[in-house]
Design a protein around this motif. Structure first.
Motif, PDB file in Angstrom:
ATOM      1  N   SER A   1      23.528   8.259 -37.298  1.00 46.79           N
ATOM      2  CA  SER A   1      24.505   8.872 -36.400  1.00 46.79           C
ATOM      3  C   SER A   1      25.317   9.953 -37.107  1.00 46.79           C
ATOM      4  O   SER A   1      25.607   9.841 -38.305  1.00 46.79           O
ATOM      5  CB  SER A   1      25.465   7.818 -35.845  1.00 46.79           C
ATOM      6  OG  SER A   1      24.827   6.924 -34.978  1.00 46.79           O
TER       7      SER A   1
ATOM      8  N   LEU B   1      17.047  11.971 -35.556  1.00 48.52           N
ATOM      9  CA  LEU B   1      18.097  11.774 -36.548  1.00 48.52           C
ATOM     10  C   LEU B   1      17.832  10.513 -37.372  1.00 48.52           C
ATOM     11  O   LEU B   1      17.384   9.499 -36.842  1.00 48.52           O
ATOM     12  CB  LEU B   1      19.457  11.633 -35.864  1.00 48.52           C
ATOM     13  CG  LEU B   1      20.213  12.885 -35.442  1.00 48.52           C
ATOM     14  CD1 LEU B   1      21.521  12.474 -34.781  1.00 48.52           C
ATOM     15  CD2 LEU B   1      20.485  13.796 -36.617  1.00 48.52           C
TER      16      LEU B   1
ATOM     17  N   SER C   1      23.108  10.618 -27.520  1.00 48.78           N
ATOM     18  CA  SER C   1      21.911  10.318 -28.284  1.00 48.78           C
ATOM     19  C   SER C   1      21.212  11.623 -28.641  1.00 48.78           C
ATOM     20  O   SER C   1      21.412  12.649 -27.982  1.00 48.78           O
ATOM     21  CB  SER C   1      20.976   9.416 -27.463  1.00 48.78           C
ATOM     22  OG  SER C   1      19.753   9.227 -28.145  1.00 48.78           O
ATOM     23  N   SER C   2      20.400  11.587 -29.675  1.00 50.01           N
ATOM     24  CA  SER C   2      19.724  12.809 -30.109  1.00 50.01           C
ATOM     25  C   SER C   2      18.508  13.142 -29.244  1.00 50.01           C
ATOM     26  O   SER C   2      17.918  14.211 -29.394  1.00 50.01           O
ATOM     27  CB  SER C   2      19.298  12.684 -31.571  1.00 50.01           C
ATOM     28  OG  SER C   2      18.399  11.595 -31.749  1.00 50.01           O
ATOM     29  N   THR C   3      18.120  12.225 -28.342  1.00 51.56           N
ATOM     30  CA  THR C   3      16.990  12.474 -27.450  1.00 51.56           C
ATOM     31  C   THR C   3      17.306  11.949 -26.057  1.00 51.56           C
ATOM     32  O   THR C   3      18.212  11.130 -25.872  1.00 51.56           O
ATOM     33  CB  THR C   3      15.702  11.777 -27.948  1.00 51.56           C
ATOM     34  OG1 THR C   3      15.928  10.357 -28.017  1.00 51.56           O
ATOM     35  CG2 THR C   3      15.286  12.290 -29.316  1.00 51.56           C
TER      36      THR C   3
ATOM     37  N   SER D   1      21.325  12.991 -24.452  1.00 50.71           N
ATOM     38  CA  SER D   1      21.566  14.104 -25.373  1.00 50.71           C
ATOM     39  C   SER D   1      22.429  15.179 -24.723  1.00 50.71           C
ATOM     40  O   SER D   1      22.681  16.225 -25.327  1.00 50.71           O
ATOM     41  CB  SER D   1      20.240  14.716 -25.835  1.00 50.71           C
ATOM     42  OG  SER D   1      19.533  15.292 -24.744  1.00 50.71           O
TER      43      SER D   1
ATOM     44  N   GLU E   1      18.491  17.935 -34.811  1.00 53.70           N
ATOM     45  CA  GLU E   1      17.279  17.153 -35.068  1.00 53.70           C
ATOM     46  C   GLU E   1      17.136  16.025 -34.044  1.00 53.70           C
ATOM     47  O   GLU E   1      18.018  15.179 -33.921  1.00 53.70           O
ATOM     48  CB  GLU E   1      17.351  16.583 -36.483  1.00 53.70           C
ATOM     49  CG  GLU E   1      16.251  15.594 -36.819  1.00 53.70           C
ATOM     50  CD  GLU E   1      14.870  16.201 -36.698  1.00 53.70           C
ATOM     51  OE1 GLU E   1      14.031  15.608 -35.996  1.00 53.70           O
ATOM     52  OE2 GLU E   1      14.651  17.284 -37.302  1.00 53.70           O
ATOM     53  N   PRO E   2      16.038  15.998 -33.276  1.00 52.29           N
ATOM     54  CA  PRO E   2      15.881  14.924 -32.285  1.00 52.29           C
ATOM     55  C   PRO E   2      15.646  13.558 -32.916  1.00 52.29           C
ATOM     56  O   PRO E   2      16.002  12.534 -32.324  1.00 52.29           O
ATOM     57  CB  PRO E   2      14.672  15.384 -31.458  1.00 52.29           C
ATOM     58  CG  PRO E   2      13.934  16.330 -32.343  1.00 52.29           C
ATOM     59  CD  PRO E   2      14.974  17.002 -33.194  1.00 52.29           C
TER      60      PRO E   2
ATOM     61  N   TRP F   1      22.793  18.589 -27.090  1.00 56.19           N
ATOM     62  CA  TRP F   1      22.425  18.447 -28.493  1.00 56.19           C
ATOM     63  C   TRP F   1      21.190  19.294 -28.789  1.00 56.19           C
ATOM     64  O   TRP F   1      20.158  19.163 -28.139  1.00 56.19           O
ATOM     65  CB  TRP F   1      22.150  16.986 -28.813  1.00 56.19           C
ATOM     66  CG  TRP F   1      21.618  16.728 -30.199  1.00 56.19           C
ATOM     67  CD1 TRP F   1      20.332  16.417 -30.547  1.00 56.19           C
ATOM     68  CD2 TRP F   1      22.358  16.744 -31.427  1.00 56.19           C
ATOM     69  NE1 TRP F   1      20.220  16.243 -31.901  1.00 56.19           N
ATOM     70  CE2 TRP F   1      21.452  16.447 -32.468  1.00 56.19           C
ATOM     71  CE3 TRP F   1      23.686  16.994 -31.742  1.00 56.19           C
ATOM     72  CZ2 TRP F   1      21.837  16.379 -33.804  1.00 56.19           C
ATOM     73  CZ3 TRP F   1      24.076  16.928 -33.063  1.00 56.19           C
ATOM     74  CH2 TRP F   1      23.170  16.625 -34.081  1.00 56.19           C
TER      75      TRP F   1
ATOM     76  N   VAL G   1      26.775  11.204 -32.081  1.00 59.48           N
ATOM     77  CA  VAL G   1      25.381  11.349 -31.676  1.00 59.48           C
ATOM     78  C   VAL G   1      24.552  10.330 -32.444  1.00 59.48           C
ATOM     79  O   VAL G   1      24.518  10.353 -33.682  1.00 59.48           O
ATOM     80  CB  VAL G   1      24.867  12.772 -31.941  1.00 59.48           C
ATOM     81  CG1 VAL G   1      23.418  12.909 -31.465  1.00 59.48           C
ATOM     82  CG2 VAL G   1      25.746  13.805 -31.248  1.00 59.48           C
TER      83      VAL G   1
ATOM     84  N   PRO H   1      20.961   8.167 -33.427  1.00 54.46           N
ATOM     85  CA  PRO H   1      19.517   8.370 -33.522  1.00 54.46           C
ATOM     86  C   PRO H   1      18.804   7.596 -32.421  1.00 54.46           C
ATOM     87  O   PRO H   1      19.384   6.688 -31.807  1.00 54.46           O
ATOM     88  CB  PRO H   1      19.175   7.824 -34.912  1.00 54.46           C
ATOM     89  CG  PRO H   1      20.239   6.809 -35.180  1.00 54.46           C
ATOM     90  CD  PRO H   1      21.478   7.333 -34.526  1.00 54.46           C
TER      91      PRO H   1
ATOM     92  N   GLU I   1      24.293  22.698 -33.943  1.00 54.99           N
ATOM     93  CA  GLU I   1      23.761  21.446 -33.405  1.00 54.99           C
ATOM     94  C   GLU I   1      23.952  21.325 -31.894  1.00 54.99           C
ATOM     95  O   GLU I   1      23.259  20.535 -31.252  1.00 54.99           O
ATOM     96  CB  GLU I   1      24.429  20.243 -34.076  1.00 54.99           C
ATOM     97  CG  GLU I   1      24.078  20.074 -35.549  1.00 54.99           C
ATOM     98  CD  GLU I   1      25.065  20.804 -36.457  1.00 54.99           C
ATOM     99  OE1 GLU I   1      24.996  20.588 -37.676  1.00 54.99           O
ATOM    100  OE2 GLU I   1      25.893  21.575 -35.930  1.00 54.99           O
TER     101      GLU I   1
END
Length: 212
Positions: free
Chosen positions: A78, A75, A2-4, A8, A72-73, A69, A111, A113, A47
């Protein structure tokens, strides 16, 4: 991934089962899959943080490569990447008869969002014929969401006339593999069940559950 949050971060584990030290490095490529699932690769940016980016793995040892990661947190959708574990060529003795084989193994990383749920819709059914003349159903699915979907997280019911067959999630995973459908993309999958003789049309129904 995941972006956060805690998802991540990830780990790729490499085991050296040879009798000599193994020098390897991590190379990252961005991936875009066509409807047949063929990846089109491009250079990734910054990234990810990979620690360590290179390693010399002793014989019989295990090396963990930690991924973080850095993109961008928040996103919008995906993104997909291949992490290639590339063996680094070493200097040979100089003999004219020396031959060196090096390997490269790719690991797919998706990854997602922080918000959104994947979904799959059936947008096409067809019949394909293999080299032996056997007929198989093919299904085309579309992911209308902002989150990547995995086709084997589905149960598919196939029917033709009075004949029908249900294909489980496990059977799809065994036959198809990861079955990635990226956001806004379509994928066509040939299903692992032969059609009865004389079948001229086929219908497929899909039950997609990302919790599988």
């Amino acid at each position: 991934m995941s972006s956060t949050g805690r998802l991540s971060r990830g780990v790729i584990t490499v085991v050296n089962d040879s009798e000599v030290p193994l020098p390897v490095e991590i190379v990252i490529k961005r991936a875009n899959l066509d409807p047949r699932g063929v990846p089109h690769l491009s250079n990734a940016g910054d990234e990810f943080l990979v620690m360590p980016p290179q390693a010399l793995i002793p014989p019989g040892a295990t090396q963990n490569f930690r991924l973080q990661w850095l993109g961008e947190p928040l996103l919008e959708k995906s993104e997909s990447f291949f992490f290639y574990v590339n063996q680094i060529p070493i200097k040979l003795s100089g003999s004219r008869h020396d031959v060196q084989l090096v390997f490269s193994v790719g690991v797919m990383v998706n990854v997602a969002p922080p918000r959104g749920q994947p979904a799959l819709n059936v947008v096409g059914n067809s019949i394909v014929t293999d080299k032996g003349g056997r007929h198989y159903p093919a299904i085309t699915v579309e992911n209308p969401t902002n989150v990547h979907a995995l086709f084997p997280q589905s149960v598919v019911q196939v029917s033709s006339g009075s004949w029908s067959e249900t294909i489980s999630s496990g059977e799809l995973a065994q036959f198809i593999g990861i079955g990635l459908v990226q956001p806004g993309h379509r994928r066509r999958f040939v299903l692992p069940v032969p059609l009865p003789p004389g079948a001229t049309s086929v219908q497929c129904r899909l039950q997609f559950d990302p919790r599988r």
